[in-house]
Design an enzyme around this catalytic site. Structure first.
Site, PDB file in Angstrom:
ATOM      1  N   ARG A  13       0.841  -1.203   0.000  1.00 26.39           N
ATOM      2  CA  ARG A  13       0.000   0.000   0.000  1.00 26.39           C
ATOM      3  C   ARG A  13       0.871   1.246   0.000  1.00 26.39           C
ATOM      4  O   ARG A  13       0.557   2.248  -0.654  1.00 26.39           O
ATOM      5  CB  ARG A  13      -0.938  -0.022   1.198  1.00 26.39           C
ATOM      6  CG  ARG A  13      -2.036  -1.058   1.091  1.00 26.39           C
ATOM      7  CD  ARG A  13      -2.694  -1.331   2.432  1.00 26.39           C
ATOM      8  NE  ARG A  13      -3.273  -0.123   2.991  1.00 26.39           N
ATOM      9  CZ  ARG A  13      -3.656  -0.014   4.261  1.00 26.39           C
ATOM     10  NH1 ARG A  13      -3.510  -1.036   5.091  1.00 26.39           N
ATOM     11  NH2 ARG A  13      -4.184   1.117   4.698  1.00 26.39           N
ATOM     12  N   CYS A  23      -0.562   6.929   8.571  1.00 26.97           N
ATOM     13  CA  CYS A  23      -1.046   5.633   8.068  1.00 26.97           C
ATOM     14  C   CYS A  23      -2.167   5.931   7.080  1.00 26.97           C
ATOM     15  O   CYS A  23      -2.018   6.817   6.242  1.00 26.97           O
ATOM     16  CB  CYS A  23      -1.505   4.738   9.226  1.00 26.97           C
ATOM     17  SG  CYS A  23      -2.765   5.486  10.289  1.00 26.97           S
ATOM     18  N   ARG A  24      -3.286   5.238   7.164  1.00 25.35           N
ATOM     19  CA  ARG A  24      -4.411   5.554   6.281  1.00 25.35           C
ATOM     20  C   ARG A  24      -5.389   6.515   6.942  1.00 25.35           C
ATOM     21  O   ARG A  24      -5.859   7.464   6.328  1.00 25.35           O
ATOM     22  CB  ARG A  24      -5.166   4.281   5.862  1.00 25.35           C
ATOM     23  CG  ARG A  24      -6.352   4.579   4.923  1.00 25.35           C
ATOM     24  CD  ARG A  24      -6.952   3.335   4.330  1.00 25.35           C
ATOM     25  NE  ARG A  24      -7.780   2.600   5.254  1.00 25.35           N
ATOM     26  CZ  ARG A  24      -9.102   2.750   5.384  1.00 25.35           C
ATOM     27  NH1 ARG A  24      -9.737   3.632   4.652  1.00 25.35           N
ATOM     28  NH2 ARG A  24      -9.791   2.022   6.237  1.00 25.35           N
ATOM     29  N   LYS A  25      -5.719   6.259   8.213  1.00 19.59           N
ATOM     30  CA  LYS A  25      -6.723   7.106   8.878  1.00 19.59           C
ATOM     31  C   LYS A  25      -6.360   7.439  10.328  1.00 19.59           C
ATOM     32  O   LYS A  25      -7.232   7.751  11.130  1.00 19.59           O
ATOM     33  CB  LYS A  25      -8.098   6.436   8.820  1.00 19.59           C
ATOM     34  CG  LYS A  25      -8.156   5.030   9.428  1.00 19.59           C
ATOM     35  CD  LYS A  25      -9.552   4.442   9.252  1.00 19.59           C
ATOM     36  CE  LYS A  25      -9.633   3.035   9.856  1.00 19.59           C
ATOM     37  NZ  LYS A  25     -10.979   2.464   9.697  1.00 19.59           N
ATOM     38  N   GLY A  26      -5.072   7.357  10.668  1.00 15.50           N
ATOM     39  CA  GLY A  26      -4.647   7.773  11.994  1.00 15.50           C
ATOM     40  C   GLY A  26      -4.769   6.712  13.070  1.00 15.50           C
ATOM     41  O   GLY A  26      -4.696   7.034  14.262  1.00 15.50           O
ATOM     42  N   VAL A  27      -4.930   5.459  12.685  1.00 15.33           N
ATOM     43  CA  VAL A  27      -5.072   4.380  13.670  1.00 15.33           C
ATOM     44  C   VAL A  27      -3.751   3.640  13.876  1.00 15.33           C
ATOM     45  O   VAL A  27      -3.153   3.693  14.951  1.00 15.33           O
ATOM     46  CB  VAL A  27      -6.195   3.394  13.276  1.00 15.33           C
ATOM     47  CG1 VAL A  27      -6.211   2.193  14.222  1.00 15.33           C
ATOM     48  CG2 VAL A  27      -7.538   4.102  13.316  1.00 15.33           C
ATOM     49  N   THR A  28      -3.279   2.942  12.835  1.00 26.06           N
ATOM     50  CA  THR A  28      -2.055   2.159  13.035  1.00 26.06           C
ATOM     51  C   THR A  28      -0.820   3.043  13.172  1.00 26.06           C
ATOM     52  O   THR A  28       0.212   2.587  13.653  1.00 26.06           O
ATOM     53  CB  THR A  28      -1.851   1.122  11.911  1.00 26.06           C
ATOM     54  OG1 THR A  28      -1.709   1.790  10.655  1.00 26.06           O
ATOM     55  CG2 THR A  28      -3.026   0.150  11.854  1.00 26.06           C
ATOM     56  N   SER A  69      -3.954  11.602   8.028  1.00 23.31           N
ATOM     57  CA  SER A  69      -3.136  10.601   7.352  1.00 23.31           C
ATOM     58  C   SER A  69      -3.415  10.533   5.848  1.00 23.31           C
ATOM     59  O   SER A  69      -3.793  11.523   5.228  1.00 23.31           O
ATOM     60  CB  SER A  69      -3.296   9.241   8.037  1.00 23.31           C
ATOM     61  OG  SER A  69      -2.538   9.196   9.236  1.00 23.31           O
TER      62      SER A  69
END
Length: 297
Positions: free
Chosen positions: A187, A248-253, A275
C-alpha cells in the site's frame, strides 16, 4: 534510561487479572475495550456484550470522533472527549487500560491510548497481548455490562502530539520532522489497493519511511522488546533523538509507531490525524508517490 521515568505504556494480563480478582476496577482503574471491525466483518459491540474483561467498558471509537469531518476517525473536540470518557467513569486521576479483540493481539487499542495522551491524560496503558492472549492465558471473562458512575474529566489538547495537513505540507520543505508510515509495504509503494472507501488509491507522502505496524508485534501478539524495537528503528535509519511524525491511512495504526517509540523512551511522536485519507484528497499530484503511477507512465 528515559523510558523508566515515563508512565508504563504496557500492562500484562497477569497484572490486570490480579486487579480484577482484587476487585480494584473502579474510579482509580478503568478498563476499556476499544475494538473496531470494518462493516460487514463482525460487530465489536456485540462481541463486547458476549464476553469481555470483567469490569471493562466499551470505548466506541465511532462515537468518540469528529462526526462532522468527511474523514473517517478524526479526533473529537476536547469537550466531546471529556464528556465521553467522563461517562465511562474516568477522571483525570484514573489509570486507564485499553485493549482490543483483534487477532493480531493489538490494532485499535494504541489509537485509544494515543487519544488519551493527546487530550492530556498521562496514566494510560495498553494491555500487552490484547484480549486474544487474555483468553489464551485462561483469565476470566463476563457478559455482564456494568454502568460506571460518571466522573469529571478535564481535557487539555497537547498539540505537540498532533499534526495537521498544513503542517505536513510545511514539513515537505522544512524537513524538521522525520515521517514514518505504518501501512503495509504494498500500500505504501502503491502496488496493493487501499482498503475501505472507494476512490482512495495507494501511495505515500514524499520522503516518508515505511514501517508496517504489525512488525512491532510478535507472532503471538505481544509488543516486541524495547531492544528489538530500537533495532527496528535503527535499521530504517529513524533517529529517535529527532522529531518524528507517524502516519497511516486514517490515523489508527500510526499510533503503533507512537507506542513503539514511547516504549523506546521517546514520548513525543506526533500523529498526522488525517493521514493518507486526507493527504490523497487534498494534496496536489506531485505530493503523492506511487510505483503504480511510475509503471504506467
Amino acid at each position: 534510561m528515559a523510558q523508566q521515568v515515563l508512565y508504563r505504556a504496557l500492562v500484562s494480563s497477569k497484572w490486570l487479572a490480579e486487579c480484577v480478582q482484587a476487585d480494584r476496577i473502579g474510579p482509580s482503574l478503568r478498563v476499556l475495550d476499544a475494538s473496531w471491525y470494518a462493516p460487514g466483518e463482525k460487530s465489536a459491540q456485540q462481541d463486547f456484550h458476549e464476553r469481555h474483561i470483567p469490569g471493562a467498558s466499551f470505548f466506541d471509537i465511532e462515537e468518540c470522533k469528529d462526526k462532522s469531518s468527511s474523514y473517517e476517525l478524526m479526533l473529537p473536540s476536547k469537550a466531546r472527549f471529556a464528556d465521553y470518557v467522563g461517562q465511562l467513569g474516568i477522571s483525570n486521576d484514573t489509570h486507564v487500560v485499553v485493549y482490543d479483540g483483534d487477532d493480531l493481539g493489538s490494532f485499535y487499542a494504541p489509537r485509544a491510548w494515543w487519544m488519551f495522551r493527546v487530550f492530556g491524560h498521562r496514566t494510560v496503558s495498553v494491555l500487552n497481548g490484547g484480549f486474544k492472549n487474555w483468553l489464551k492465558e485462561g483469565h476470566p471473562v463476563t457478559s455482564e455490562v456494568g454502568r460506571p458512575e460518571p466522573a469529571v474529566f478535564k481535557a487539555t489538547l497537547n498539540k505537540s502530539l498532533l499534526k495537521t495537513y498544513e503542517e505536513m505540507v510545511e514539513n515537505l520543505e522544512s524537513k524538521r520532522f522525520q515521517v514514518v508510515d505504518s501501512r503495509s509495504e504494498g500500500r505504501f509503494h502503491g502496488t496493493e489497493p487501499e482498503p475501505g472507501k472507494e476512490g482512495l488509491e495507494p501511495g505515500h507522502i514524499p520522503g516518508t519511511i515505511n514501517m508496517p505496524f504489525f512488525n512491532f508485534l510478535t507472532e503471538v501478539g505481544f509488543e516486541k522488546s524495547p531492544e528489538e524495537l530500537q533495532r527496528m528503528f535503527q535499521e530504517k535509519k529513524v533517529d529517535l533523538s529527532k522529531p518524528l511524525i507517524a502516519t497511516c491511512r486514517k490515523g489508527v495504526t500510526a499510533c503503533h509507531i507512537a507506542l513503539a517509540a514511547y516504549i523506546c523512551g521517546k514520548p513525543d511522536v506526533a500523529v498526522y490525524d488525517g493521514s493518507w485519507s486526507e493527504w490523497f484528497r487534498r494534496a496536489p499530484p506531485e505530493y503523492k508517490v506511487s510505483e503504480r503511477k511510475r509503471s504506467t507512465a
